[in-house]
Design a protein around this motif. Structure first.
Motif, PDB file in Angstrom:
ATOM      1  N   SER A  51     -91.595 -20.603 169.285  1.00  0.00           N
ATOM      2  CA  SER A  51     -90.910 -21.797 169.775  1.00  0.00           C
ATOM      3  C   SER A  51     -89.409 -21.566 169.924  1.00  0.00           C
ATOM      4  O   SER A  51     -88.790 -22.039 170.886  1.00  0.00           O
ATOM      5  N   PHE A  52     -88.824 -20.826 168.990  1.00  0.00           N
ATOM      6  CA  PHE A  52     -87.401 -20.543 169.062  1.00  0.00           C
ATOM      7  C   PHE A  52     -87.083 -19.348 169.953  1.00  0.00           C
ATOM      8  O   PHE A  52     -85.917 -19.071 170.208  1.00  0.00           O
ATOM      9  N   ASN A  53     -88.099 -18.629 170.388  1.00  0.00           N
ATOM     10  CA  ASN A  53     -87.900 -17.491 171.289  1.00  0.00           C
ATOM     11  C   ASN A  53     -88.837 -17.623 172.494  1.00  0.00           C
ATOM     12  O   ASN A  53     -89.497 -16.664 172.903  1.00  0.00           O
ATOM     13  N   GLY A  54     -88.877 -18.819 173.035  1.00  0.00           N
ATOM     14  CA  GLY A  54     -89.784 -19.081 174.146  1.00  0.00           C
ATOM     15  C   GLY A  54     -89.432 -18.341 175.416  1.00  0.00           C
ATOM     16  O   GLY A  54     -90.285 -18.201 176.310  1.00  0.00           O
ATOM     17  N   HIS A  55     -88.187 -17.851 175.524  1.00  0.00           N
ATOM     18  CA  HIS A  55     -87.781 -17.143 176.736  1.00  0.00           C
ATOM     19  C   HIS A  55     -88.414 -15.761 176.827  1.00  0.00           C
ATOM     20  O   HIS A  55     -88.426 -15.155 177.891  1.00  0.00           O
ATOM     21  N   ASN A  56     -88.938 -15.259 175.709  1.00  0.00           N
ATOM     22  CA  ASN A  56     -89.534 -13.926 175.686  1.00  0.00           C
ATOM     23  C   ASN A  56     -91.010 -14.064 175.319  1.00  0.00           C
ATOM     24  O   ASN A  56     -91.354 -14.485 174.201  1.00  0.00           O
ATOM     25  N   SER A  57     -91.872 -13.717 176.266  1.00  0.00           N
ATOM     26  CA  SER A  57     -93.318 -13.880 176.042  1.00  0.00           C
ATOM     27  C   SER A  57     -93.894 -12.835 175.106  1.00  0.00           C
ATOM     28  O   SER A  57     -95.049 -12.969 174.668  1.00  0.00           O
ATOM     29  N   LEU A 156     -82.939 -14.050 159.777  1.00  0.00           N
ATOM     30  CA  LEU A 156     -81.870 -13.411 160.534  1.00  0.00           C
ATOM     31  C   LEU A 156     -81.514 -14.207 161.789  1.00  0.00           C
ATOM     32  O   LEU A 156     -80.364 -14.188 162.233  1.00  0.00           O
ATOM     33  N   GLN A 157     -82.495 -14.903 162.374  1.00  0.00           N
ATOM     34  CA  GLN A 157     -82.220 -15.756 163.519  1.00  0.00           C
ATOM     35  C   GLN A 157     -81.857 -17.189 163.114  1.00  0.00           C
ATOM     36  O   GLN A 157     -81.742 -18.062 163.982  1.00  0.00           O
ATOM     37  N   ASN A 158     -81.708 -17.420 161.802  1.00  0.00           N
ATOM     38  CA  ASN A 158     -81.318 -18.734 161.269  1.00  0.00           C
ATOM     39  C   ASN A 158     -82.309 -19.835 161.635  1.00  0.00           C
ATOM     40  O   ASN A 158     -81.938 -21.017 161.723  1.00  0.00           O
ATOM     41  N   ILE A 159     -83.568 -19.455 161.854  1.00  0.00           N
ATOM     42  CA  ILE A 159     -84.579 -20.466 162.170  1.00  0.00           C
ATOM     43  C   ILE A 159     -84.859 -21.327 160.941  1.00  0.00           C
ATOM     44  O   ILE A 159     -85.004 -22.562 161.036  1.00  0.00           O
TER      45      ILE A 159
END
Length: 372
Positions: A51-57, A156-159
Motif C-alpha cells: 500500500s505504501f509502495n503502490g507505484h512499484n508492482s 526504514l521507510q517509516n511506515i
C-alpha cells in the motif's frame, strides 16, 4: 441390563478412537490454526508494504513469498506426521521381529546405528546431521528471515511511524489500526508454540519438559524483541509533534538486534530435530557459545540501548530492562558452571590414562619379580 449395555457402549465409544488417531486429529487442527495465523500475519504486513509502495508492482511478490512459506510449513507438518507414523511402525516391527530391519533382512544391528549417516524422507535421502525433522528448524529460519525483511522495510521507510501518527491525526494512507503491526509480531509466539507442538512426539515423556522450557524462553525473547522495536516510536503525541527522529544508524542497530533475537531459537529447534525431541540443549561447547551470544547479541545490548534511550530522550523504562540485567547475570553463572564442567570432563580421560599407565607399570614390575 440396559444400564450395563449403556456403560459398555460408553466404554467402547471411548476406546473406539486410539491415541494415534487423537494425535493425528490434534496435529491437523494445530496445522490449520498455524496456517491461518501465519497467513494473517504475513499478508497483513505485505498489505502495508504494497500500500505504501503502490507505484512499484514488484512489492506484490511478497504475497507469493507468503504463499510459498505457508506451503513449506504445511509440508513440514505432513512430514512430521509421516515420520512418527514410520517410527511407530518400526517399533511394532522390532517388537514382533527384533532381528529384521526396514527391508525385512535379518540383521543384529540396532536401528540407530543403521541410520547414523543418512535418513530417508519422502524418497529423498538427506544427511543425518540435519536431524530427523530438518524442516522443523529450516522453516523457522526461513520464516524469521522473511519477517525480519518486512520489519526492516517497515521501519526504514517509516511506515510504522506513519501508522502511529495516523492514530493521532486521523490521516492515514491505509485503513489500519496503529498497533496492528505489534499484534502481527506478537503472533510469532503462537506460531512457534503451534509449530513445535505439531512435531512433538506424544509417546515420549522427555519431550514434554524440554518443549515447555523452550516455549517459555522463546516467548519471553520474542516479546523482548517487540518491546525493543518500540524504542523507535514516540511515547506520546507531544514527542511526535516535536519532530524528534532517530538517526539512521540507531534505527539499523535496533532492527538488527531485534531480528537476531528472533532467529536464535533456530538452534533449539535444530537440537530438537537432532535428538528426536529428547533435548533442546546442545553440547557443552555449543552451550557456552550460545550463552555467550545471548549476552553479547541480546541481553547486554538491549540493556545498554534501553538505558541510552532513557538517559538521552527520557524514554519510558520498560520492565524488560530488568529482564536483560537478570539474564546477563544468569547466563554468566551458566557459563562459569559449564566451563568448569567442560574442564572436568577433559581431565577425566587424562586421569584414566595415568591410572592405566600406573597399573601397567605395577603389573610389569610384578612379572619381572616373578621371572627373577
Amino acid at each position: 441390563m440396559s444400564s450395563l449395555n449403556q456403560s459398555n457402549n460408553g466404554s467402547n465409544g471411548i476406546k473406539w478412537m486410539s491415541s494415534s488417531t487423537l494425535s493425528l486429529i490434534n496435529r491437523i487442527f494445530d496445522t490449520i490454526l498455524l496456517v491461518s495465523v501465519l497467513s494473517y500475519q504475513n499478508w497483513t504486513l505485505s498489505y502495508y508494504l504494497t500500500s505504501f509502495n503502490g507505484h512499484n508492482s514488484l512489492w506484490y511478490f511478497l504475497f507469493f513469498a507468503d504463499f510459498l512459506l505457508a506451503f513449506v510449513f504445511i509440508s513440514g507438518a505432513v512430514l512430521g506426521c509421516r515420520h512418527y507414523r514410520r517410527v511407530n511402525v518400526l517399533k511394532r516391527s522390532t517388537t514382533l521381529n527384533p532381528s529384521s530391519d526396514d527391508n525385512g533382512l535379518q540383521t543384529n544391528e540396532p536401528n540407530d546405528k543403521k541410520r547414523v549417516n543418512k535418513l530417508r524422507v519422502c524418497n529423498i535421502t538427506i544427511p543425518r546431521v540435519l536431524g530427523s525433522l530438518p524442516l522443523l528448524w529450516i522453516c523457522w529460519l526461513l520464516y524469521t528471515v522473511l519477517l525480519s525483511t518486512k520489519i526492516f522495510v517497515l521501519n526504514l521507510q517509516n511506515i510504522t511511524l506513519e501508522l502511529y501518527k495516523s492514530s493521532v491525526t486521523q490521516d492515514s494512507r491505509v485503513d489500519a489500526e496503529p498497533h496492528t503491526i505489534r499484534l502481527c509480531l506478537a503472533l510469532m509466539t503462537l506460531v512457534f508454540i503451534l509449530w513445535v507442538d505439531i512435531h512433538r512426539n506424544p509417546k515420549n515423556k522427555l519431550s514434554l519438559d524440554c518443549i515447555k522450557e523452550l516455549d517459555t524462553i522463546t516467548v519471553i525473547e520474542i516479546f523482548d524483541s517487540i518491546d525493543l522495536l518500540d524504542l523507535l516510536l514516540p511515547d506520546s503525541p507531544r514527542e511526535m509533534s516535536s519532530g524528534l527522529q532517530h538517526s539512521q544508524w540507531v534505527t539499523v542497530v535496533v532492527l538488527m538486534l531485534s531480528t537476531i533475537n528472533l532467529m536464535l531459537p533456530t538452534t533449539g529447534l535444530y537440537r530438537l530435530s537432532k535428538s528426536d525431541f529428547v533435548s533442546h540443549k546442545l553440547n557443552l561447547r555449543m552451550n557456552i557459545l550460545h550463552d555467550s551470544l545471548r549476552i553479547l547479541l541480546v541481553n547486554l545490548p538491549y540493556l545498554l540501548l534501553r538505558l541510552a534511550f532513557w538517559v538521552s530522550i527520557n524514554k519510558e523504562i520498560s520492565l524488560f530492562l530488568f529482564k536483560n540485567a537478570l539474564f546477563v547475570f544468569v547466563h554468566i553463572r551458566h557459563i562459569v558452571t559449564e566451563v568448569h564442567e567442560y574442564r572436568s570432563l577433559n581431565k577425566k580421560p587424562k586421569e584414566t590414562e595415568l591410572s592405566l599407565a600406573v597399573v601397567s607399570d605395577e603389573n610389569n614390575s610384578r612379572n619381572n619379580g616373578i621371572d627373577d
